[in-house]
Design an enzyme around this catalytic site. Structure first.
Site, PDB file in Angstrom:
ATOM      1  N   GLU A  25       0.867  -1.276  -0.203  1.00 49.46           N
ATOM      2  CA  GLU A  25       0.040  -0.056   0.089  1.00 49.46           C
ATOM      3  C   GLU A  25       0.981   1.006  -0.030  1.00 49.46           C
ATOM      4  O   GLU A  25       1.981   1.308   0.615  1.00 49.46           O
ATOM      5  CB  GLU A  25      -0.922  -0.094   1.303  1.00 49.46           C
TER       6      GLU A  25
ATOM      7  N   HIS B 138       3.623  -0.940  15.361  1.00 50.03           N
ATOM      8  CA  HIS B 138       2.366  -1.055  14.464  1.00 50.03           C
ATOM      9  C   HIS B 138       1.376  -1.876  15.082  1.00 50.03           C
ATOM     10  O   HIS B 138       0.330  -2.287  14.529  1.00 50.03           O
ATOM     11  CB  HIS B 138       2.621  -1.749  13.031  1.00 50.03           C
TER      12      HIS B 138
ATOM     13  N   ARG C 234     -14.583  -9.586  14.757  1.00 49.85           N
ATOM     14  CA  ARG C 234     -14.620 -10.080  15.936  1.00 49.85           C
ATOM     15  C   ARG C 234     -14.839  -8.865  16.929  1.00 49.85           C
ATOM     16  O   ARG C 234     -14.913  -7.691  16.556  1.00 49.85           O
ATOM     17  CB  ARG C 234     -13.270 -10.977  16.554  1.00 49.85           C
TER      18      ARG C 234
END
Length: 661
Positions: free
Chosen positions: A200, A235, A291
């Site tokens: 990306e 991250h 979830r």
């Protein structure tokens, strides 16, 4: 409603689910690995069943064993929590085949959103904007390098099969691309069993904003407002808040609409989260977590809802209330308390949690945890200790309550990020809301200060408490059993050698009848006393200070003035030079697996040069040379599993004294 529920997870989320289920009158069944036999979630359950060895792939990831337990004990439903099997479509299908309700979305939705590449294609078709990049099936190095060049550096490599920051690497130049690709693939393979990646465009100052969604089986999908999860390390999220601050009304509405559209595009049911990258007024779909999220408490705090309760209700077939979404009330902030060392690139810590005192229950403060003092943080699972959440009428009040809660929190026995979190919440840029995913790295100097010497008060206070530890002198009838410092000639003296973060420290204790004195580093004498009934507390020249202390294998951790300090007890009679002899020995900091050795015997290395990569607790640890030297011995091979303290590489000084080229 279900009469019995099996929780296919561990730690704080298992405890969290049990609290809600029990309040609803549901019997709670726990499963546990060998490492978790004494865990808190096991103690809280109505019944608990062993499912295998410590390693997750032999226990918590064994769907067959969990289904077998559920059948044997008559569980009507299984809640997967988060992590482990929570986003495993095959597990959801196995539950259905066994006639057990899966508390989560349909398998097809899990499968559609489980692949980042496939989910991006679905979002494009649904009209949801995505970050420019490459999501193709051709995973050859040449194709990926070419696509990275097309996108333009910097680019972001991301594991296609999962999230949580695993297998994610920013790359700033073409020269670094293949090395970072190899590392991302190793992490992805270890975490998800799949080394496929996508690329990306790497946004420069993005925010990580997500929208909580909920959908029932009757065709209704709603949003439950935004969360900001921009503050991250490696991250991975470390602070989350709701609602996401400083979004324009138009952008906030676009995020709500896009999140609902994304969930509807895959026929979603139950709780889920749509994650976006936001830069300015632009917002791009990043991924969906099919979830419950770790950060769900902040949404609960601003809506007054129990999301686990509604997960169970929706799984049992109930419809969502007609008046959803409720309007948000106030603001909430959550931090994740980890057993890790921020000064060592957030390296996970393992060991016994000797002291854990969470903040006292007050209005607007909540603590979710799955551990107690005396529990062991093992190398097998995520090293989270607790989540501390605070809510207020606005963001400023929530942050102030969180500041007080963290100041009250006491931990000891292993290295944690508590000090990092205290500094993070108090940082001026945090208070003004200057949020993006580079926050922690940009303010690292303030959030992770350099090693500091322990103040004299810490050394004297530690000495007072340490010397007051329980003694076998209760009788006191014999002069040989008394410990009041009586001597025929002069005062009794005792020498303590300690090492703080910077250097060796010397404390000389003189015991006199009725009191004791401490001399730190040949400084002035300090009269010391201790009160163990409240804490403990230490008196230094008549001034009392709280001095909470944990001592484990000669390593003391204590809190003073809102800061945490670690002191190592040294043997004053040990021969000199022992530490220097061991300086060149690079050993495994925690149990793990050696994934790469970058040097061999005879190689010359420079200070800071990477010599090995160790994988432990789902994290890659990079072991670097502490000084210039020559590799004298290699104690393991790539692929070896190693215990804590195992020799990786031993360095000898360069024979010519010169730095390596």
């Amino acid at each position: 409603m279900f009469r019995s529920l099996l929780i296919a997870n561990r730690g704080e989320i298992a405890c969290r689910i049990m609290r809600t289920a029990r309040r609803m009158g549901i019997r709670c069944i726990a499963v546990f690995s060998e490492a978790d036999a004494g865990a808190l979630h096991v103690a809280l359950a109505d019944e608990a069943h062993p499912i295998g060895p410590a390693a997750a792939h032999d226990s918590y990831l064994r769907a067959d064993r969990i289904i077998e337990v559920a059948r044997a004990c008559g569980a009507e439903a299984i809640h997967p929590g988060y992590g482990f099997l929570s986003e495993n479509a095959a597990f959801a299908e196995a539950c259905a085949a066994a006639g057990i309700s899966f508390v989560g979305p349909p398998p097809a939705a899990i499968r559609a959103m489980g692949s980042k590449a496939e989910s991006k294609a679905l979002m494009v078709a649904a009209g949801v904007p995505v970050v420019p990049g490459y999501h193709g099936e051709d995973q050859s190095e040449d194709r990926l390098a070419a696509e990275a060049a097309r996108i333009g550096f910097p680019v972001l490599i991301k594991a296609s099969a999962g999230g949580g920051g695993k297998g994610m690497r920013p790359v700033h130049s073409a020269a670094d691309f293949l090395d970072e690709l190899a590392g991302a693939r190793r992490e992805a393979k270890a975490a998800f069993g799949d080394d496929r990646v996508l690329l990306e465009r790497y946004l420069q100052k993005p925010r990580h904003v997500e929208v909580q969604v909920f959908a029932d089986r009757h065709g209704r999908t709603v949003h439950l407002h935004t969360r900001d999860c921009s503050v991250q390390r490696r991250h991975q999220k470390v602070l989350e808040e709701a609602p996401a601050p400083d979004l324009s009304p138009a952008l906030r509405e676009r995020l709500h609409v896009a999140a609902v559209a994304a969930a509807q595009a895959v026929g979603y049911v139950n709780a889920g989260t749509i994650e976006f990258i936001v830069e300015g007024e632009d917002a791009f779909f990043m991924e969906m977590n099919t979830r419950l999220q770790v950060e769900h408490p902040v949404t609960e705090m601003i809506t007054g809802l129990d999301l686990v309760e509604w997960q169970l209700r929706v799984a049992a077939g109930e419809a969502l209330p007609a008046d959803w979404p409720p309007e948000p009330r106030g603001h909430a902030v959550e931090v994740r308390l980890y057993a890790e060392d921020p000064a060592q690139d957030y390296r996970p810590s393992v060991g016994t949690l000797r002291r854990f005192l969470p903040p006292a229950p007050t209005a607007g403060v909540r603590v979710d945890t799955g551990v107690r003092a005396g529990d062991t943080i093992t190398p097998f699972y995520d090293p989270m200790i607790a989540k501390v959440i605070a809510a207020g009428s606005d963001r400023a009040e929530a942050l102030e309550r969180l500041t007080r809660a963290l100041a009250e929190t006491q931990l000891g026995g292993l290295t944690t990020n508590l000090g990092f979190l205290r500094r993070l919440v108090a940082h001026p840029a945090m208070r003004t809301g200057e949020l993006d995913t580079g926050f922690a790295a940009r303010h690292a100097a303030a959030l992770i200060p350099p090693p500091r010497e322990a103040p004299v008060e810490v050394l004297a206070g530690f000495t007072a408490v340490y010397l007051a530890r329980p003694r076998l002198d209760a009788a006191g009838n014999s002069p040989w059993e008394r410990s009041d410092g009586f001597r025929l000639f002069g005062a009794a003296e005792q020498l303590l050698l300690l090492r703080d973060e910077v250097r060796q420290r010397r404390v000389l204790v003189r015991r006199r009848r009725g009191h004791a004195e401490a001399v730190v580093d040949d400084g002035p004498s300090i009269r010391i006393a201790v009160d163990l009934s409240l804490g403990p507390r230490a008196s230094l020249d008549g001034v009392w200070y709280p001095m909470p202390l944990a001592l484990d294998d000669g390593v003391a951790s204590l809190t003073f003035g809102g800061e945490d300090y670690t002191l190592r007890l040294l043997d004053p009679y040990a021969p000199r030079g022992g530490e220097a002899a061991a300086e060149g020995r690079l050993s495994a900091p925690i149990p793990g697996r050696v994934v790469q050795l970058l040097v061999g015997v005879g190689d010359r290395v420079a200070r800071g040069q990477l010599v090995a990569i160790l994988e432990a607790m789902k994290t890659e640890l990079r072991i670097s040379a502490p000084a210039d030297g020559v590799v004298a011995h290699v104690g393991c091979a790539a692929g070896d599993s190693v215990e804590e303290g195992t020799e990786i590489v031993t360095l000898a000084p360069p024979e010519d004294g010169a730095s390596p080229p």
